[in-house]
Design an enzyme around this catalytic site. Structure first.
Site, PDB file in Angstrom:
ATOM      1  N   TYR A 299       0.838  -1.219   0.000  1.00  0.00           N
ATOM      2  CA  TYR A 299       0.000   0.000   0.000  1.00  0.00           C
ATOM      3  C   TYR A 299       0.870   1.265   0.000  1.00  0.00           C
ATOM      4  O   TYR A 299       0.598   2.218  -0.738  1.00  0.00           O
ATOM      5  CB  TYR A 299      -0.906  -0.070   1.223  1.00  0.00           C
ATOM      6  CG  TYR A 299      -1.962   0.991   1.363  1.00  0.00           C
ATOM      7  CD1 TYR A 299      -3.166   0.905   0.672  1.00  0.00           C
ATOM      8  CD2 TYR A 299      -1.776   2.076   2.228  1.00  0.00           C
ATOM      9  CE1 TYR A 299      -4.157   1.869   0.837  1.00  0.00           C
ATOM     10  CE2 TYR A 299      -2.754   3.043   2.396  1.00  0.00           C
ATOM     11  CZ  TYR A 299      -3.946   2.936   1.704  1.00  0.00           C
ATOM     12  OH  TYR A 299      -4.922   3.897   1.875  1.00  0.00           O
TER      13      TYR A 299
ATOM     14  N   LYS B 285       0.824   4.038  -2.893  1.00  0.00           N
ATOM     15  CA  LYS B 285       0.402   5.413  -2.596  1.00  0.00           C
ATOM     16  C   LYS B 285       1.521   6.427  -2.851  1.00  0.00           C
ATOM     17  O   LYS B 285       1.247   7.575  -3.215  1.00  0.00           O
ATOM     18  CB  LYS B 285      -0.104   5.504  -1.157  1.00  0.00           C
ATOM     19  CG  LYS B 285      -1.433   4.758  -0.916  1.00  0.00           C
ATOM     20  CD  LYS B 285      -2.528   5.214  -1.857  1.00  0.00           C
ATOM     21  CE  LYS B 285      -3.935   4.913  -1.328  1.00  0.00           C
ATOM     22  NZ  LYS B 285      -4.991   5.287  -2.297  1.00  0.00           N
TER      23      LYS B 285
HETATM   24  P1  NDP Z   1     -13.688   2.032   1.383  1.00  0.00           P
HETATM   25  O1  NDP Z   1     -13.249   0.615   1.450  1.00  0.00           O
HETATM   26  O2  NDP Z   1     -14.780   2.497   2.289  1.00  0.00           O
HETATM   27  O3  NDP Z   1     -14.124   2.402  -0.116  1.00  0.00           O
HETATM   28  C1  NDP Z   1     -13.362   2.001  -1.228  1.00  0.00           C
HETATM   29  C2  NDP Z   1     -14.309   1.658  -2.360  1.00  0.00           C
HETATM   30  O4  NDP Z   1     -13.499   1.263  -3.503  1.00  0.00           O
HETATM   31  C3  NDP Z   1     -15.214   0.465  -2.032  1.00  0.00           C
HETATM   32  O5  NDP Z   1     -16.542   0.695  -2.448  1.00  0.00           O
HETATM   33  C4  NDP Z   1     -14.564  -0.650  -2.822  1.00  0.00           C
HETATM   34  O6  NDP Z   1     -15.444  -1.695  -3.166  1.00  0.00           O
HETATM   35  C5  NDP Z   1     -14.070   0.087  -4.046  1.00  0.00           C
HETATM   36  N1  NDP Z   1     -13.105  -0.694  -4.799  1.00  0.00           N
HETATM   37  C6  NDP Z   1     -12.201  -1.594  -4.352  1.00  0.00           C
HETATM   38  N2  NDP Z   1     -11.523  -2.134  -5.357  1.00  0.00           N
HETATM   39  C7  NDP Z   1     -12.004  -1.579  -6.495  1.00  0.00           C
HETATM   40  C8  NDP Z   1     -11.694  -1.748  -7.863  1.00  0.00           C
HETATM   41  N3  NDP Z   1     -10.772  -2.624  -8.294  1.00  0.00           N
HETATM   42  N4  NDP Z   1     -12.378  -0.996  -8.770  1.00  0.00           N
HETATM   43  C9  NDP Z   1     -13.351  -0.131  -8.372  1.00  0.00           C
HETATM   44  N5  NDP Z   1     -13.687   0.042  -7.086  1.00  0.00           N
HETATM   45  C10 NDP Z   1     -13.011  -0.665  -6.149  1.00  0.00           C
HETATM   46  O7  NDP Z   1     -12.363   2.886   1.595  1.00  0.00           O
HETATM   47  P2  NDP Z   1     -12.123   4.426   1.973  1.00  0.00           P
HETATM   48  O8  NDP Z   1     -13.301   5.246   1.637  1.00  0.00           O
HETATM   49  O9  NDP Z   1     -11.561   4.463   3.326  1.00  0.00           O
HETATM   50  O10 NDP Z   1     -10.912   4.771   0.976  1.00  0.00           O
HETATM   51  C11 NDP Z   1     -11.044   5.525  -0.207  1.00  0.00           C
HETATM   52  C12 NDP Z   1      -9.661   5.903  -0.690  1.00  0.00           C
HETATM   53  O11 NDP Z   1      -9.003   6.688   0.312  1.00  0.00           O
HETATM   54  C13 NDP Z   1      -8.754   4.698  -0.955  1.00  0.00           C
HETATM   55  O12 NDP Z   1      -7.940   4.956  -2.092  1.00  0.00           O
HETATM   56  C14 NDP Z   1      -7.914   4.648   0.293  1.00  0.00           C
HETATM   57  O13 NDP Z   1      -6.701   3.985   0.064  1.00  0.00           O
HETATM   58  C15 NDP Z   1      -7.747   6.116   0.601  1.00  0.00           C
HETATM   59  N6  NDP Z   1      -7.369   6.420   1.959  1.00  0.00           N
HETATM   60  C16 NDP Z   1      -8.195   6.097   3.014  1.00  0.00           C
HETATM   61  C17 NDP Z   1      -7.798   6.399   4.303  1.00  0.00           C
HETATM   62  C18 NDP Z   1      -8.665   6.094   5.485  1.00  0.00           C
HETATM   63  O14 NDP Z   1      -8.199   6.314   6.612  1.00  0.00           O
HETATM   64  N7  NDP Z   1      -9.893   5.619   5.323  1.00  0.00           N
HETATM   65  C19 NDP Z   1      -6.521   7.044   4.591  1.00  0.00           C
HETATM   66  C20 NDP Z   1      -5.733   7.319   3.415  1.00  0.00           C
HETATM   67  C21 NDP Z   1      -6.167   7.035   2.159  1.00  0.00           C
HETATM   68  P3  NDP Z   1     -15.432  -3.036  -2.226  1.00  0.00           P
HETATM   69  O15 NDP Z   1     -15.947  -2.599  -0.896  1.00  0.00           O
HETATM   70  O16 NDP Z   1     -16.361  -3.967  -2.951  1.00  0.00           O
HETATM   71  O17 NDP Z   1     -14.004  -3.505  -2.171  1.00  0.00           O
END
Ligand code: NDP
Length: 246
Positions: free
Chosen positions: A154, A158
């Site tokens: 990850y 990132k």
């Molecule tokens: P969530 O898991 O709540 O949301 C991520 C969404 O992306 C889910 O709906 C997931 O679907 C979808 N997803 C996963 N794989 C794919 C794919 N191959 N194609 C399309 N959609 C996909 O995560 P967050 O809202 O927490 O995270 C959102 C972004 O923010 C991410 O990039 C994360 O790395 C980043 N981030 C989050 C942090 C945090 O503290 N929450 C901190 C730093 C960065 P499914 O559930 O079916 O897998």
């Protein structure tokens, strides 16, 4: 006038969490949005929650598949007439120390975050350069700045997104397309609520503001990058971390 009046935005991984909060913020400022997510049912109900089909649509899209990303973006143009904003937000975690991480777990995370972001940036750029305008917002992570134990996959992905953002920003600036990145810290979502309580408490203790961030606090920065409020900014990285690891 609203900040995103008549603009069209695509948000990957928009079915829940930070992506959905970004979609909500964009719709509140006059945008029409398309949510692209692997979870089609959840994306459909999220789109309905945002408004009727003249405001929000959902499309099944796996960002690791170039053709699906292209179809998502072309679909937005077909439905709403342009593509003004792309947020590359889709994400997964497959945490494990290097001793136990499998090669598959490494590849999965690089595939969704880094390659997914590249697919989105590349295909959106092809449309936006023709329009001579557009804003791409890539969701990186604080993990890509400092490196986190158990996240060699990850953190690498990132950090890679930062390099990709800057290179793409240089390639696209003279076409009127801006590319910026956001590095969230600890934000409340399904991804972080899965953390064991002890780890959660340790992480909160590292935050100078002494609290977790809310998805809407990342969404407001995405709105800033998406809108003309940031019209002279490209290739930048905004930390939304409550001051953690500043
Ligand atoms: P969530 O898991 O709540 O949301 C991520 C969404 O992306 C889910 O709906 C997931 O679907 C979808 N997803 C996963 N794989 C794919 C794919 N191959 N194609 C399309 N959609 C996909 O995560 P967050 O809202 O927490 O995270 C959102 C972004 O923010 C991410 O990039 C994360 O790395 C980043 N981030 C989050 C942090 C945090 O503290 N929450 C901190 C730093 C960065 P499914 O559930 O079916 O897998």
């Amino acid at each position: 006038m609203a900040l995103l009046e008549r603009k069209v935005a695509v948000i990957t991984g928009g079915a829940r969490g930070i992506g959905l909060a970004i979609a909500e913020a964009f719709v509140a400022e006059g945008a029409r949005v398309v949510l692209g997510d692997v979870d089609e049912d959840r994306a459909e109900s999220a789109a309905k929650q945002l408004g009727d089909p003249s405001v929000a649509l959902a499309t099944r899209c796996d960002v690791t598949e170039s053709a699906e990303v292209q179809a998502l973006l072309r679909g937005a143009v077909d439905a709403f007439g342009s593509l003004d904003i792309l947020v590359n937000n889709a994400g997964i975690t497959r945490d494990a120390t290097m001793r136990t991480m499998t090669e598959e777990q490494f590849d999965q995370v690089i595939g969704v975050h880094l390659k997914g972001c590249w697919h989105g940036t590349r295909h959106a750029a092809a449309i936006m350069r023709e329009q001579r305008a557009g804003s791409i917002v890539n969701i990186s992570s604080l993990s890509g700045k400092v490196g986190m134990v158990g996240q060699t996959n990850y953190s690498a992905a990132k950090a890679g997104i930062v390099g990709l953002t800057k290179a793409a920003a240089k390639e696209l600036a003279h076409h009127g397309v801006r590319v910026n990145a956001i590095q969230p810290g600890l934000i409340r979502s399904a991804m972080t609520e899965a953390l064991p309580e002890r780890i959660w408490d340790e992480k909160v203790a590292q935050v100078p503001m002494r609290r977790v961030g809310e998805p809407r606090e990342v969404a407001s920065v995405a709105l800033f990058y998406a809108s003309a409020m940031s019209s002279y900014m490209t290739g930048t990285v905004a930390e939304v971390t409550g001051g953690r690891f500043m």
